[in-house]
Design a protein around this motif. Structure first.
Motif, mmCIF file in Angstrom:
data_model
loop_
_atom_site.group_PDB
_atom_site.id
_atom_site.type_symbol
_atom_site.label_atom_id
_atom_site.label_comp_id
_atom_site.label_asym_id
_atom_site.label_seq_id
_atom_site.Cartn_x
_atom_site.Cartn_y
_atom_site.Cartn_z
ATOM 1 N N VAL A 134 50.148 103.567 43.272
ATOM 2 C CA VAL A 134 50.443 103.091 44.311
ATOM 3 C C VAL A 134 50.892 102.037 44.334
ATOM 4 O O VAL A 134 51.340 101.723 45.275
ATOM 5 C CB VAL A 134 50.432 104.487 45.644
ATOM 6 N N LYS A 135 49.816 101.196 43.834
ATOM 7 C CA LYS A 135 49.468 99.704 44.768
ATOM 8 C C LYS A 135 50.977 99.113 44.106
ATOM 9 O O LYS A 135 51.744 98.435 43.727
ATOM 10 C CB LYS A 135 49.030 98.456 43.770
ATOM 11 N N SER A 136 52.125 98.258 45.269
ATOM 12 C CA SER A 136 52.503 97.623 45.918
ATOM 13 C C SER A 136 53.958 98.361 46.042
ATOM 14 O O SER A 136 54.623 98.246 45.538
ATOM 15 C CB SER A 136 52.839 96.537 44.107
ATOM 16 N N LEU A 137 53.962 99.797 45.590
ATOM 17 C CA LEU A 137 54.851 100.508 45.710
ATOM 18 C C LEU A 137 55.698 100.470 47.364
ATOM 19 O O LEU A 137 54.703 99.902 48.332
ATOM 20 C CB LEU A 137 55.205 101.430 45.301
ATOM 21 N N ARG A 138 56.893 101.052 46.932
ATOM 22 C CA ARG A 138 57.373 101.881 48.167
ATOM 23 C C ARG A 138 57.585 102.758 49.077
ATOM 24 O O ARG A 138 57.891 103.424 48.215
ATOM 25 C CB ARG A 138 58.715 100.800 48.954
ATOM 26 N N VAL A 139 57.029 103.772 49.955
ATOM 27 C CA VAL A 139 56.554 104.957 49.607
ATOM 28 C C VAL A 139 57.567 105.298 51.445
ATOM 29 O O VAL A 139 57.368 104.959 52.207
ATOM 30 C CB VAL A 139 54.984 105.256 50.092
ATOM 31 N N ASP A 192 56.925 108.554 53.294
ATOM 32 C CA ASP A 192 56.508 109.646 53.760
ATOM 33 C C ASP A 192 56.931 110.926 54.621
ATOM 34 O O ASP A 192 57.876 110.884 56.343
ATOM 35 C CB ASP A 192 55.233 109.197 54.650
ATOM 36 N N LEU A 226 46.859 106.603 51.626
ATOM 37 C CA LEU A 226 48.000 105.089 50.398
ATOM 38 C C LEU A 226 48.238 103.775 50.829
ATOM 39 O O LEU A 226 47.859 103.268 50.107
ATOM 40 C CB LEU A 226 49.100 105.312 50.609
ATOM 41 N N VAL A 270 49.364 100.247 48.607
ATOM 42 C CA VAL A 270 51.611 100.450 48.728
ATOM 43 C C VAL A 270 51.344 98.930 49.363
ATOM 44 O O VAL A 270 50.872 98.501 50.459
ATOM 45 C CB VAL A 270 51.635 101.591 49.255
ATOM 46 N N GLN A 327 54.643 99.439 50.664
ATOM 47 C CA GLN A 327 55.584 99.458 52.616
ATOM 48 C C GLN A 327 55.253 101.184 52.557
ATOM 49 O O GLN A 327 55.349 101.597 51.459
ATOM 50 C CB GLN A 327 56.464 98.765 53.033
ATOM 51 N N VAL A 328 55.023 101.351 53.789
ATOM 52 C CA VAL A 328 55.325 103.078 54.114
ATOM 53 C C VAL A 328 56.387 103.281 55.422
ATOM 54 O O VAL A 328 55.782 102.735 55.997
ATOM 55 C CB VAL A 328 53.561 104.175 54.590
ATOM 56 N N ASP A 349 59.964 103.896 45.510
ATOM 57 C CA ASP A 349 59.582 104.621 43.800
ATOM 58 C C ASP A 349 58.953 105.782 44.258
ATOM 59 O O ASP A 349 58.940 106.174 42.744
ATOM 60 C CB ASP A 349 58.311 103.194 44.287
#
Length: 230
Positions: A40-45, A47, A59, A64, A66-67, A108
């Motif tokens: 999940v590295k560098s993903l925009r998540v 929740d 996460l 990540v 940003q969450v 993402d």
């Protein structure tokens, strides 16, 4: 989730404490969600039903970018803010309503841990998740296992009625559903199933609650799926 099914007040406080280090949330469902999340590295998540921020915190540790967390309970969001600090953007929002404040194809990955079965407007929510995920983005969903609900509540395995389960000094309300209904709704939206697991508790759970640890290794209690938006 609907206002009456969100964990408000004392129930929210009880759940926030319980989910921190219990056999089921912390050491069965959450590890499965994190494993299926992959790199999940560098993903925009996104929740969905972020609760007290336990999954978001893990996460963020995995890198990540940003969450964005959404929950209907201000009680749980207060706990999430204390846990996450400036690490996440949190919104109080009823998941029965459209996610109009989120832009198209802006995430993402979307995660929904033990929330889906609380929702009534599931088709609308899935359409909204599809909208905000980029093509090639992923969705991770966990739910109560249909056979666990059938064993506990009885009646027909194919029932899709709302049921209540004790939690602390109160009850949580959700809709049990057979496997074909759960997967049918997800795949009917257009998502592709990449992986399905029936998670068992990690070794850490044995130290926390040996009875529940053993139970997860004898009967299926949860179901976790990894889906992809083509």
């Amino acid at each position: 989730m609907r206002a009456e099914t969100a964990y408000h007040g004392e129930m929210g406080n009880q759940f926030a404490t319980l989910a921190t280090d219990n056999a089921y949330n912390a050491h069965t469902d959450r590890p499965a969600m994190l494993r299926l999340a992959g790199d999940v590295k560098s993903l925009r998540v996104l929740d969905l039903g972020c609760g007290a921020g336990h999954l978001a915190a893990e996460l963020l540790k995995l890198g990540v970018a940003q969450v964005i967390g959404i929950d209907g309970s201000e009680t749980l969001l207060h706990a999430a803010r204390e846990r996450l600090g400036e690490g996440a953007i949190l919104h109080q929002h009823d998941l029965e309503e459209p996610l109009t404040f989120l832009q198209d194809q802006s995430f993402d990955l979307a995660v929904m841990a033990l929330v889906y079965h609380h929702i009534e407007a599931r088709a609308q929510l899935l359409a909204e998740i599809w909208r905000v995920l980029r093509p090639g983005g992923y969705l991770r969903v966990s739910t109560t296992h249909p056979t666990a609900d059938w064993n506990y509540f009885g009646g027909s395995y194919f029932a899709d009625d709302r049921v209540e389960l004790p939690l602390g000094n109160g009850f949580i309300s959700y809709r049990r559903m057979p496997l074909e209904m759960f997967l049918g709704e997800l795949l009917g939206t257009g998502f592709v199933l990449d992986e399905l697991v029936e998670p068992r508790a990690t070794e850490q759970a044995r130290l926390v609650d040996s009875h529940r640890y053993d139970k997860t290794h004898r009967v299926p209690l949860f179901l976790t799926v990894k889906l992809r938006r083509p």
